[in-house]
Scaffold this motif. Sequence first.
Motif, PDB file in Angstrom:
ATOM      1  N   LEU A  64      19.642   5.504  18.397  1.00  0.00           N
ATOM      2  CA  LEU A  64      18.548   5.146  17.498  1.00  0.00           C
ATOM      3  C   LEU A  64      17.729   4.003  18.091  1.00  0.00           C
ATOM      4  N   PRO A  65      16.416   4.016  17.884  1.00  0.00           N
ATOM      5  CA  PRO A  65      15.571   2.954  18.431  1.00  0.00           C
ATOM      6  C   PRO A  65      16.000   1.568  17.953  1.00  0.00           C
ATOM      7  N   LEU A  66      15.964   0.613  18.876  1.00  0.00           N
ATOM      8  CA  LEU A  66      16.143  -0.814  18.620  1.00  0.00           C
ATOM      9  C   LEU A  66      17.569  -1.219  18.239  1.00  0.00           C
ATOM     10  N   VAL A  67      18.509  -0.282  18.252  1.00  0.00           N
ATOM     11  CA  VAL A  67      19.911  -0.669  18.095  1.00  0.00           C
ATOM     12  C   VAL A  67      20.305  -1.592  19.244  1.00  0.00           C
ATOM     13  N   SER A  68      19.738  -1.338  20.423  1.00  0.00           N
ATOM     14  CA  SER A  68      20.017  -2.195  21.575  1.00  0.00           C
ATOM     15  C   SER A  68      19.532  -3.624  21.349  1.00  0.00           C
TER      16      SER A  68
ATOM     17  N   LEU B  19       4.881   3.066  13.377  1.00  0.00           N
ATOM     18  CA  LEU B  19       3.682   3.873  13.625  1.00  0.00           C
ATOM     19  C   LEU B  19       3.972   4.843  14.760  1.00  0.00           C
ATOM     20  N   GLY B  20       3.761   6.126  14.505  1.00  0.00           N
ATOM     21  CA  GLY B  20       3.908   7.123  15.563  1.00  0.00           C
ATOM     22  C   GLY B  20       2.660   7.168  16.417  1.00  0.00           C
ATOM     23  N   LEU B  21       2.793   6.905  17.709  1.00  0.00           N
ATOM     24  CA  LEU B  21       1.638   6.874  18.605  1.00  0.00           C
ATOM     25  C   LEU B  21       1.375   8.238  19.212  1.00  0.00           C
ATOM     26  N   GLU B  22       2.415   8.866  19.708  1.00  0.00           N
ATOM     27  CA  GLU B  22       2.344  10.202  20.296  1.00  0.00           C
ATOM     28  C   GLU B  22       3.751  10.746  20.288  1.00  0.00           C
ATOM     29  N   GLN B  23       3.905  11.982  20.690  1.00  0.00           N
ATOM     30  CA  GLN B  23       5.232  12.592  20.662  1.00  0.00           C
ATOM     31  C   GLN B  23       6.216  11.795  21.511  1.00  0.00           C
ATOM     32  N   GLY B  24       7.278  11.334  20.875  1.00  0.00           N
ATOM     33  CA  GLY B  24       8.319  10.610  21.591  1.00  0.00           C
ATOM     34  C   GLY B  24       8.066   9.130  21.770  1.00  0.00           C
ATOM     35  N   VAL B  25       6.953   8.615  21.264  1.00  0.00           N
ATOM     36  CA  VAL B  25       6.644   7.187  21.395  1.00  0.00           C
ATOM     37  C   VAL B  25       6.271   6.636  20.019  1.00  0.00           C
ATOM     38  N   GLN B  26       6.904   5.532  19.634  1.00  0.00           N
ATOM     39  CA  GLN B  26       6.598   4.904  18.351  1.00  0.00           C
ATOM     40  C   GLN B  26       6.430   3.394  18.542  1.00  0.00           C
ATOM     41  N   ARG B  27       5.642   2.818  17.643  1.00  0.00           N
ATOM     42  CA  ARG B  27       5.457   1.365  17.648  1.00  0.00           C
ATOM     43  C   ARG B  27       6.136   0.791  16.403  1.00  0.00           C
ATOM     44  N   PHE B  28       6.959  -0.198  16.614  1.00  0.00           N
ATOM     45  CA  PHE B  28       7.690  -0.856  15.545  1.00  0.00           C
ATOM     46  C   PHE B  28       7.217  -2.305  15.411  1.00  0.00           C
ATOM     47  N   VAL B  29       6.947  -2.712  14.195  1.00  0.00           N
ATOM     48  CA  VAL B  29       6.766  -4.135  13.907  1.00  0.00           C
ATOM     49  C   VAL B  29       8.093  -4.626  13.349  1.00  0.00           C
ATOM     50  N   VAL B  30       8.694  -5.609  14.011  1.00  0.00           N
ATOM     51  CA  VAL B  30      10.024  -6.064  13.620  1.00  0.00           C
ATOM     52  C   VAL B  30      10.013  -7.554  13.320  1.00  0.00           C
ATOM     53  N   GLU B  31      10.839  -7.926  12.353  1.00  0.00           N
ATOM     54  CA  GLU B  31      11.067  -9.328  12.026  1.00  0.00           C
ATOM     55  C   GLU B  31      12.493  -9.663  12.456  1.00  0.00           C
TER      56      GLU B  31
ATOM     57  N   GLU C 264      15.312  11.871  23.487  1.00  0.00           N
ATOM     58  CA  GLU C 264      14.867  13.226  23.134  1.00  0.00           C
ATOM     59  C   GLU C 264      15.489  13.717  21.831  1.00  0.00           C
ATOM     60  N   SER C 265      16.794  13.496  21.653  1.00  0.00           N
ATOM     61  CA  SER C 265      17.449  13.987  20.439  1.00  0.00           C
ATOM     62  C   SER C 265      16.906  13.289  19.201  1.00  0.00           C
ATOM     63  N   VAL C 266      16.628  11.990  19.317  1.00  0.00           N
ATOM     64  CA  VAL C 266      16.083  11.234  18.189  1.00  0.00           C
ATOM     65  C   VAL C 266      14.661  11.688  17.889  1.00  0.00           C
ATOM     66  N   ALA C 267      13.870  11.880  18.943  1.00  0.00           N
ATOM     67  CA  ALA C 267      12.489  12.347  18.752  1.00  0.00           C
ATOM     68  C   ALA C 267      12.467  13.689  18.046  1.00  0.00           C
ATOM     69  N   ASN C 268      13.373  14.597  18.444  1.00  0.00           N
ATOM     70  CA  ASN C 268      13.427  15.916  17.800  1.00  0.00           C
ATOM     71  C   ASN C 268      13.864  15.802  16.352  1.00  0.00           C
ATOM     72  N   ALA C 269      14.818  14.927  16.072  1.00  0.00           N
ATOM     73  CA  ALA C 269      15.279  14.742  14.690  1.00  0.00           C
ATOM     74  C   ALA C 269      14.153  14.214  13.811  1.00  0.00           C
TER      75      ALA C 269
END
Length: 224
Positions: A14-18, A34-46, A87-92
Amino acid sequence: MTITAEVHLRSPLLPLVSVAELPQIDEVQCPHVLGLEQGVQRFVVEIDATESLSEDQFLELDEIIEATDIGTARGKEVYKLTVVLRESVANAFEDTPDAGLVDAIRITPEGWYEQKVFKDYPAFKMFQTSCEEHGISVEILSITQDPSTSEDSVPYGLTERQYEALSLALSRGYYEQPRQTTAKELADEMDISQPSLSDLLNRAESQLISATLGPSPRLEILAQ
């Protein structure tokens, strides 16, 4: 029929678990994705951390391709992180129906804690099935129905009370192996007797089977 579900998603991919695994991190919350394109997302995190993190420290993580330090808000550092999804997360995520995020995602080394709203229970099940098919386990922490919903909108011909009993049993782990709760505990929570609770569940289960498989499917097969 609006469904609000609080879930714990578990997968090291999962994204950002690291990010949550970094030793100086105390807490990571994500109020916006925010989804930018397939397989790429932008997260605002606190981020609540014992020491400040540089943009270069984020870029050392394989999944993050862009990092911007926005500043401080509510005593936490705010960052904008662009992430390439596995890839698996993007597909999910791609296969799940539209759902609204009710509160910020809480990200931990054990996964994501989310509260989402779905248009109905089948939409939630589609989300759960898609996640699990792509290696993301879904633990239901709670699931509730909009109390203003009329009985006519309850799925599969269930009555409002049957639906309530099934939802409670599911959220409390009654159908897990081993069971996480008992019929007596569920009955106490619904303020009814244990026999009444068992009858509600039995009738609800029978109705679900009839609604999804049709009447007497075994007899129909034998008759062919």
